[in-house]
Design a protein around this motif. Structure first.
Motif: not given
Lengths: 269, 294
Positions: A191-199, A236-244, A247-254
């Motif tokens: 869910l998180l990664l596909s949200f990031v991709i779409s976003f 852009g800075a906000v987007i970079i921080v939030v998406t990172s 993504v880190i949360i989703s890596y951890w979850l996996r």
């Protein structure tokens, strides 16, 4: 297996810098008290962030992106979850063919999918807008979700499911009470990664949305005006921080409670 | 009716499997296959006026495409740029994937995560930052002028094919690192030891054992980078200038201002055909090479 290789280590560090420096420049200049992105840096300021918060068109674009992202991530994860179950638990006839067909949107140039969708959508007499954007995002995200979910489904012991069946659960009960809790971390990651991709997706939105801007389209529109540029950097800075973070949360979850104890097979994706 | 369906459902594994697969397959058929077919069909039509398309089948759009040199130039340039991007990305990421697979012992996942993280941050922003780095009043020029190394901004940095290749090689790095790492990491380490025991040097071991065994990853990386970058629109638009313009920029204008859907569709079809052809050839050659090497 090998002990040390300082040349390769040095190379890796340089490459690492090459990967990160361009990305880091945007946040650095977003605090710079000047319109142009040139060295030397002037003073420190929050005013671009202030300008960003008070832009109403940005708010509208942000809401559009969030709407599209939520719908796209839920649908693509659900569709991929069912498909992942089929691929990992059943003998599927034409396995390779169906698998390849579902993964295909991932490799076809996005512009071709965008153009093809314009032709069919306008051909049917519909207005372009957020609906075709969302459909194209579901199509584009599903392969990612499928890869994530399959690697998790393959990762745990199938005996757990068989045990549930033996103890009298039907297929549906087994899925919801045994399989689903076990794959839940991967579902959330998907869910998180596909949200990031779409976003972050630009091309499909650019071709298919007409006047309903998403956030990347808003940025694209503002990039041409030098005066508007600094608040795009702040955004852009906000987007970079939030998406990172996502993504880190989703890596951890996996890797969380991976029952087989193996690290996820395909690393990042 | 429902009962017969239930019976079939519990009896045949294939039916159960395809019920689960149906949403995904319907999505692919409705949102990808049928639009693509209609696009192919449209490429045989003629744009008469702003809103009107004549649907008599004709090959004229393809004739248009090849009779105006700008189209084929853009197509060949797109292929050339993607080819260079693929090559540069492979050459620069291979040593890195090799290092992570064979030398990093602790925290391999951390390395992989760090190497792929920038890929998830907005593609548009990454390309945009290259525009800012390479621009006339950009980071490199302003830094060099400030330090006194140059008096005039260097104009060759941006708006060239080199700028496009560099930016794309940066943007697609993660797609090469992952498949290369996976195939290198899978290699049975005892094979390498055997090669050393049999007297091979490090170099020979690499060429005769490691590299051929990593070819699946190389092919994966080639396909995953080469195919999508041929159709890249953002990078040529932001850092390409006239010299770095690619076919997708033309397709965009045919579906926008120029308003010639059939010719745009024909260009998209030709892009898809040529990219599939090149991808097949590359895969074939790589496989042949790997057979000869092993």
């Amino acid at each position: 297996m090998y002990k040390k290789n300082n040349t390769l280590l040095l190379y890796s560090i340089i490459y690492f810098a090459f990967l990160y420096i361009p990305v880091m420049l945007l946040p650095i200049f977003s605090f710079n008290d000047a319109i142009h992105m040139v060295f030397p840096l002037k003073g420190f300021t929050f005013k671009w962030y202030d300008q960003m918060i008070h832009s109403s068109r940005l708010h509208k674009a942000l809401m559009n992106s969030i709407k599209v992202g939520l719908v796209a991530s839920v649908f693509s994860t659900f569709i991929a979850l069912l498909a992942a179950k089929a691929f990992t638990r059943y003998k599927v006839r034409f396995h390779q063919l169906s698998y390849g067909a579902i993964l295909l949107p991932f490799v076809i140039p996005e512009i071709i999918i965008a153009v093809a969708l314009i032709v069919i959508w306008t051909g049917m007499g519909f207005q372009l807008g957020l609906v075709p954007v969302t459909i194209s995002h579901i199509l584009f995200c599903t392969p990612f979700c499928l890869l994530i979910l399959i690697s998790r489904m393959e990762g745990f012991d199938k005996n757990l499911e068989e045990a549930a069946m033996d103890l009298g659960e039907n297929a549906w009960g087994t899925f919801w009470r045994v399989t689903f809790p076990l794959v839940l971390p991967a579902v959330i990651a998907s869910l998180l990664l596909s949200f990031v991709i779409s976003f972050d997706e630009f091309i499909l939105a650019f071709f298919l949305s007409s006047s309903d801007q998403t956030l990347p389209m808003y940025m694209w529109g503002q990039m041409r005006f030098p005066k508007k540029l600094p608040h795009v950097l702040a955004l852009g800075a906000v987007i970079i921080v939030v998406t990172s973070l996502l993504v880190i949360i989703s890596y951890w979850l996996r890797n969380l409670g991976n029952p087989s104890g193996k690290k996820s097979k395909i690393g990042g994706i | 009716m429902i009962n017969t369906w239930r019976k079939l459902f519990s009896k045949h594994e294939s039916i159960r499997a395809y019920t689960l697969l149906s949403p995904a397959l319907i999505l692919v058929i409705l949102a990808m296959a049928s639009p693509l077919l209609l696009m192919v069909l449209t490429s045989f039509h003629t744009q008469v006026s702003m809103m009107e398309i004549d649907s008599t089948l004709t090959l004229d759009r393809y004739a248009d495409f090849f009779s105006r040199p700008v189209y084929s130039t853009l197509l060949f340039r797109s292929i050339k740029i993607s080819f260079l991007v693929t090559l540069v990305t492979l050459l620069t990421t291979y040593p890195l994937a090799y290092y992570i697979a064979f030398y990093v012992k602790k925290n391999k996942m951390l390395w992989i995560v760090l190497m792929t993280l920038p890929f998830w941050t907005s593609y548009l922003l990454r390309v945009f930052s290259w525009r800012v780095i390479l621009g006339h009043k950009g980071v490199i020029n302003s830094a060099l002028m400030f330090s006194g190394a140059i008096d005039e901004p260097l104009s060759f940095l941006i708006y060239s094919q080199t700028a496009v290749v560099l930016t794309l090689a940066h943007a697609w790095a993660a797609f090469a690192i992952l498949p290369l790492y996976v195939s290198l990491d899978k290699i049975d380490k005892s094979l390498l030891e055997a090669s050393y025991d049999l007297g091979c040097s490090k170099f020979q071991t690499f060429w005769r054992v490691t590299f051929p065994l990593s070819l699946p990853g190389v092919i994966g990386a080639i396909l995953i980078i080469f195919i999508p970058t041929v159709g890249d629109y953002v990078t040529p638009q932001l850092v390409g200038g006239t010299d770095g313009r690619m076919l997708s920029n033309m397709i965009q204008s045919l579906f926008g201002r120029a308003n010639n859907f059939p010719l745009g569709a024909a260009s998209a079809v030709l892009m898809l055909l040529s990219v599939s052809f090149v991808a097949l050839v590359v895969t074939y050659i790589t496989k042949k090479v790997s057979l000869r090497m092993s």
